[in-house]
Design a protein around this motif. Structure first.
Motif, PDB file in Angstrom:
ATOM      1  N   LYS A  44      -4.396   6.527   1.672  1.00 17.86           N
ATOM      2  CA  LYS A  44      -4.321   6.873   0.252  1.00 17.86           C
ATOM      3  C   LYS A  44      -5.230   8.054  -0.074  1.00 17.86           C
ATOM      4  O   LYS A  44      -4.823   8.995  -0.772  1.00 17.86           O
ATOM      5  CB  LYS A  44      -4.700   5.660  -0.594  1.00 17.86           C
ATOM      6  CG  LYS A  44      -3.726   4.505  -0.535  1.00 17.86           C
ATOM      7  CD  LYS A  44      -4.203   3.339  -1.391  1.00 17.86           C
ATOM      8  CE  LYS A  44      -3.245   2.160  -1.319  1.00 17.86           C
ATOM      9  NZ  LYS A  44      -3.706   1.015  -2.146  1.00 17.86           N
TER      10      LYS A  44
ATOM     11  N   GLU B 128      -6.565   2.410   2.908  1.00 18.93           N
ATOM     12  CA  GLU B 128      -7.272   3.172   1.884  1.00 18.93           C
ATOM     13  C   GLU B 128      -7.509   4.611   2.348  1.00 18.93           C
ATOM     14  O   GLU B 128      -7.437   5.551   1.535  1.00 18.93           O
ATOM     15  CB  GLU B 128      -8.605   2.489   1.554  1.00 18.93           C
ATOM     16  CG  GLU B 128      -9.317   3.077   0.352  1.00 18.93           C
ATOM     17  CD  GLU B 128      -8.499   3.025  -0.922  1.00 18.93           C
ATOM     18  OE1 GLU B 128      -8.566   4.011  -1.709  1.00 18.93           O
ATOM     19  OE2 GLU B 128      -7.769   2.026  -1.144  1.00 18.93           O
TER      20      GLU B 128
ATOM     21  N   ALA C 153       0.832  -1.207   0.000  1.00 16.16           N
ATOM     22  CA  ALA C 153       0.000   0.000   0.000  1.00 16.16           C
ATOM     23  C   ALA C 153       0.866   1.257   0.000  1.00 16.16           C
ATOM     24  O   ALA C 153       0.566   2.238  -0.702  1.00 16.16           O
ATOM     25  CB  ALA C 153      -0.933  -0.012   1.199  1.00 16.16           C
TER      26      ALA C 153
ATOM     27  N   ARG D 262      -4.212  11.917  -1.354  1.00 18.95           N
ATOM     28  CA  ARG D 262      -4.830  12.488  -2.558  1.00 18.95           C
ATOM     29  C   ARG D 262      -5.491  13.831  -2.252  1.00 18.95           C
ATOM     30  O   ARG D 262      -5.345  14.804  -2.995  1.00 18.95           O
ATOM     31  CB  ARG D 262      -5.867  11.514  -3.118  1.00 18.95           C
ATOM     32  CG  ARG D 262      -5.300  10.242  -3.712  1.00 18.95           C
ATOM     33  CD  ARG D 262      -6.400   9.372  -4.299  1.00 18.95           C
ATOM     34  NE  ARG D 262      -5.915   8.040  -4.631  1.00 18.95           N
ATOM     35  CZ  ARG D 262      -6.422   6.916  -4.133  1.00 18.95           C
ATOM     36  NH1 ARG D 262      -7.470   6.965  -3.309  1.00 18.95           N
ATOM     37  NH2 ARG D 262      -5.927   5.739  -4.474  1.00 18.95           N
TER      38      ARG D 262
ATOM     39  N   ASP E  13       2.274   1.821  -3.374  1.00 14.63           N
ATOM     40  CA  ASP E  13       1.253   2.388  -4.263  1.00 14.63           C
ATOM     41  C   ASP E  13       1.169   3.903  -4.102  1.00 14.63           C
ATOM     42  O   ASP E  13       1.043   4.640  -5.089  1.00 14.63           O
ATOM     43  CB  ASP E  13      -0.118   1.762  -3.968  1.00 14.63           C
ATOM     44  CG  ASP E  13      -0.231   0.314  -4.406  1.00 14.63           C
ATOM     45  OD1 ASP E  13       0.621  -0.121  -5.208  1.00 14.63           O
ATOM     46  OD2 ASP E  13      -1.159  -0.372  -3.938  1.00 14.63           O
ATOM     47  N   ILE E  14       1.230   4.374  -2.863  1.00 10.12           N
ATOM     48  CA  ILE E  14       1.167   5.813  -2.609  1.00 10.12           C
ATOM     49  C   ILE E  14       2.374   6.515  -3.212  1.00 10.12           C
ATOM     50  O   ILE E  14       2.252   7.579  -3.841  1.00 10.12           O
ATOM     51  CB  ILE E  14       1.082   6.081  -1.093  1.00 10.12           C
ATOM     52  CG1 ILE E  14      -0.232   5.533  -0.528  1.00 10.12           C
ATOM     53  CG2 ILE E  14       1.193   7.579  -0.801  1.00 10.12           C
ATOM     54  CD1 ILE E  14      -0.328   5.576   0.988  1.00 10.12           C
TER      55      ILE E  14
ATOM     56  N   GLU F 259       1.954   6.684  -6.941  1.00  7.88           N
ATOM     57  CA  GLU F 259       0.850   7.550  -7.366  1.00  7.88           C
ATOM     58  C   GLU F 259       1.203   9.031  -7.288  1.00  7.88           C
ATOM     59  O   GLU F 259       0.618   9.860  -7.978  1.00  7.88           O
ATOM     60  CB  GLU F 259      -0.384   7.276  -6.501  1.00  7.88           C
ATOM     61  CG  GLU F 259      -1.627   8.035  -6.930  1.00  7.88           C
ATOM     62  CD  GLU F 259      -2.838   7.699  -6.078  1.00  7.88           C
ATOM     63  OE1 GLU F 259      -3.806   8.492  -6.099  1.00  7.88           O
ATOM     64  OE2 GLU F 259      -2.829   6.659  -5.381  1.00  7.88           O
TER      65      GLU F 259
END
Length: 425
Positions: free
Chosen positions: A406, A403, A329, A410, A332-333, A336
């Motif tokens: 994340k 999540e 995770a 964002r 992924d951050i 991104e």
């Protein structure tokens, strides 16, 4: 919140980051007085590895209290202490071929650190202690002297008496072996560094920013200590009790510390700390180092139940499995948000997401709190978002919390697309 502002000291900290009046807790969940639900990625700064109100621990404590059993016993012999010691030997020490004496030092981790430093100086008849950059070992005077972050100390009240700070693994950049530097200054009579009685070190610096020492570095540090007749103290207060997968954080390195400090999750959420020492180091006279609350019998009961979770390797496997989920995770951050120049580091269930600039992690933490997640920051300038969820967290809650992180990053980037990206760069 008015009563806290009017009556409680300005020193209060976490209540400012998480402004709610919490009322109930279960597992990895906290609830405030209004019934709002929060996922706990903080776990009492590593005190709640087994979660809030673990049913086995809670049930054992209730039964103990109902029996009018001993709560406060100084260092007298009690059935609760006997059961803890026997369980600790059977479940933790003997399976690892470890032989240590156990000293009950008081209710908090800093008590164990103070005891270790005092004992090392007494045994070696030398006063100097080596510690490390970004290290954190507590805030009483002896522990403060080996804590690196200047936010916690000042020369006017926290004099670094007879301590020297050395560069931790990676502190001088990749490819620089800081053990070579330490060996050099200890070998040089003109370095100004007195031969220390002990070295104290965290295998993963939690408050310092999730800085991970490699197994090879720890092995070289142990050899250095043996070569110079220095005691090696591992501070496993935050990273022990299974946080990295194995019960002790140093197990994968194969080193054998002279002393180990344990606290936080050891008491299953209740105040308790111990010092483990090689038997030949146990040179105290009876009553020479004491403390009123070194015999927290209710904590012994809780700890005994918590230790039973280590009777097999199922919890270790779960921690390592969950750790891979967290790592993925975090990766992924990072992928991104390339403009933020993020990086990650950690092991097991201890991870840090580095924003590389002051206060950015605190802003993410605040957004996450609004979304129902409690997660703290770390590092000298609070640039690290620090993951310390309970080891027994439900996998669905783990994924839900990740999540939220994340989503929080964002939202932050949308709100501050220009200014803070430039700061992070």
């Amino acid at each position: 919140m008015r009563i806290f502002e009017q009556v409680e000291s300005q020193v209060r900290g976490y209540v400012r980051s998480f402004p709610a009046i919490f009322d109930r807790a279960e597992g990895a969940l906290l609830f405030d007085e209004h019934g709002n639900r929060y996922i706990d990625f903080f776990a009492g700064a590593g005190t709640l590895n087994y979660g809030h109100n673990h049913p086995l621990i809670t049930e054992a404590m209730i039964e103990y209290l109902k029996g009018n059993s001993i709560i406060h016993g100084l260092d007298m012999a009690t059935s609760a202490k006997r059961d803890f010691l026997q369980t600790f030997v059977n479940t933790i020490l003997e399976p690892r071929n470890m032989e240590y004496k156990v000293q009950f030092t008081g209710p908090t981790g800093t008590n164990a650190v103070e005891t270790a430093i005092k004992l090392a100086r007494m045994v070696k008849q030398r006063s100097n202690i080596l510690t490390f950059t970004n290290g954190y070992h507590g805030l009483t005077m002896g522990s403060l002297s080996v804590t690196g972050n200047s936010f916690y100390r000042d020369e006017s009240y926290g004099v670094r008496a007879n301590t020297d700070f050395m560069p931790f693994d990676g502190y001088l950049g990749e490819g620089v072996n800081t053990i070579d530097y330490i060996r050099k200054v200890l070998s040089d009579a003109s370095s100004g560094i007195d031969l220390p009685a002990a070295v104290i070190v965290e295998t993963i610096q939690g408050e310092g920013g999730i800085n991970v020492a490699s197994a090879e570095w720890l092995q070289e540090l142990e050899k250095l200590c043996r070569d110079f007749d220095i005691l090696l103290i591992i501070d496993d207060i935050q990273m022990g009790n299974g946080r990295t997968g194995s019960f002790f954080s140093f197990e994968e390195s194969g080193i054998r510390p002279d002393m180990i400090t344990l606290s936080k999750s050891l008491g299953g959420g209740l105040p308790m700390s111990i010092l483990l020492m090689r038997p030949e180091l146990d040179q105290w006279q009876p009553g020479e180092h004491t403390g009123t609350f070194r015999g927290n019998n209710l904590a012994f009961v809780a700890a005994t139940q918590a230790l039973k979770m280590w009777e097999d390797d199922s919890l270790t496997k779960q921690v390592l499995q969950y750790g891979e989920v967290v790592k993925a995770a975090m990766e992924d951050i990072v992928a991104e948000h390339p403009d933020l120049n993020l990086s990650i580091r950690g092991r097991g269930m201890a991870w840090g997401l580095d924003f590389g600039a002051p206060d950015l992690a605190s802003k993410i933490s605040a957004i996450a709190f609004e979304k129902g997640l409690i997660i703290e920051t770390a590092g000298a300038d609070s640039s690290i978002l620090k993951f310390l969820a309970p080891l027994v967290i439900d996998p669905d809650l783990l994924n839900e919390g990740l999540e939220i992180i994340k989503e929080s990053v964002r939202e932050f980037t949308k709100q501050n697309n220009t200014v803070y990206i430039q700061e992070a760069s």
